[in-house]
Design an enzyme around this catalytic site. Sequence first.
Site, PDB file in Angstrom:
ATOM      1  N   GLU A  87       0.818  -1.204   0.000  1.00 24.35           N
ATOM      2  CA  GLU A  87       0.000   0.000   0.000  1.00 24.35           C
ATOM      3  C   GLU A  87       0.861   1.267   0.000  1.00 24.35           C
ATOM      4  O   GLU A  87       0.588   2.218  -0.719  1.00 24.35           O
ATOM      5  CB  GLU A  87      -0.885  -0.027   1.254  1.00 24.35           C
ATOM      6  N   ASP A  88       1.912   1.269   0.789  1.00 21.77           N
ATOM      7  CA  ASP A  88       2.622   2.528   1.076  1.00 21.77           C
ATOM      8  C   ASP A  88       4.041   2.620   0.525  1.00 21.77           C
ATOM      9  O   ASP A  88       4.709   3.612   0.755  1.00 21.77           O
ATOM     10  CB  ASP A  88       2.689   2.750   2.603  1.00 21.77           C
TER      11      ASP A  88
END
Length: 496
Positions: free
Chosen positions: A80-81
């Site tokens: 996600e990051d």
Amino acid sequence: MKTPLTSIEEVLKEVHTQRPNADEQLIRNAYEFAKKAHEGQKRASGEDYIFHSLETARQLAYWGMDIETISAGLLHDVPEDTQTSLSDIQKNFGVGIAKLVEGITKLGALKYRGRGEQNKYVENLRKMFLAMAEDIRVIIIKFADRVHNLQTLQALPEKKQYRIALESMEIFAPIANRLGMWDVKGQIEDLAFQYVLPEEYQWITRKIARPLETKKIYLEKIQKKLETIFKEKNIKYRVIHGRTKGLFRTYKKALRKNRDITKIYDLVALRIVVEEVAQCYSILGVIHEYWKPLKGRIKDYIAQPKPNLYQSLHTTVFCDLGEIVEFQIRTKKMHDEAEFGIAAHWRYSEHEKVSPRWIKKQLSWMDELVKLQKEIQSDESFLESVKTNIFKDHIFVFTPMGDVIDLPEGATPIDFAYQIHTDVGDKCCGVKINDKIESLKTRLKSGDVVEIFTDKNRKLPSPDWLNFVITNSARNHIKSALKKGERQKVRTPISV
Ligand code: MN
């Protein structure tokens, strides 16, 4: 609230407490991998990002989760990051861990926008949350993630604090409750409480501070006395400890008692944990020998568990100096199940070295649901609806904003478009599914992110759509728009 920064050694210490023979290499590898991927990233609270991953993993280890789950906890925010992808995780750690991380990433796409369309929306979101997590361990990782996010919520802007806290109260806490994770439920509620109802939080905190302190000091004396009695009578037990009622639960109870705190007898209770069920009853007898029980306050939740499966003996007695005290007596297994709920199954499965088949059964999400459904009779409507609606004929897809749209199985982008708004349906000219251009006839799947393109010059839907839409609402809208179009076509030449 500031939580101390966790190190990988602390995570491993927790792992070994719960699983003395655990192979720690996988966890170390996951840590090094996540640390490298998150390098240079900071949390809103200013800490290096990796501390969030470590705290998530430590919580999972404390709950007694398996090594795969703890490793996935370390990796949960990587796709996600960071620049590192899910397939990198799969290459390094295999399909099992990659699947868990993928589940977390998918759940992360959900956004809760408050009570909007009321209970149905909340209920749908809860169902979808459950349905999306094919493996229940995904939800357990999500809980660990959420507990730490709530602990560090102070660092976020106020609006975000409120949204996350409200979502935690309305979605996470009820799910934790359904899964029997009452301790987690209490933690989530207590952490979210101050952001959702700040004035009430202040009120109850101030109101109970003094009585809580007094009662704790008093109960320390009672505990000492009880330990002496048990010693004299040669009664075996594992541990006696005070348990403080959760702040939010205290608040709710206060409301039921017209805000009269003096009517709450179990602000602090004494809890006695033993090995065997029979010991629970003999200890109950001993307590009643010394202190007179209040009428109607002896509860045998061992013989008759609560609807949520909670087991313990409770008794409220007139104690020394006429103080009213609640005792809770339970076995270690009952205690673990009350504290960890569904997570306790992993804890026990490893310790008792049960057959792989049994573990596999425990890991199977459907089995858990079916089992829960059988057991939680008073709660059957929820689980019944989860089973029938989700697994048989419903899918849940997302708008690019993360909103959730509930559709029947086999629905197409046109059905989706009409579900959003009649105008979006009528003017639909194309679709992107999971960032790829697709045909309007594509059958959508749960978890798809669907982006509809509209053409504002478009006057009418295509009659061809009637051949593949499956929802009545889309069909009816298309037909009526076409009919209206026909009438206008007929009229136009006359008026010219
Ligand atoms: Mn996270």
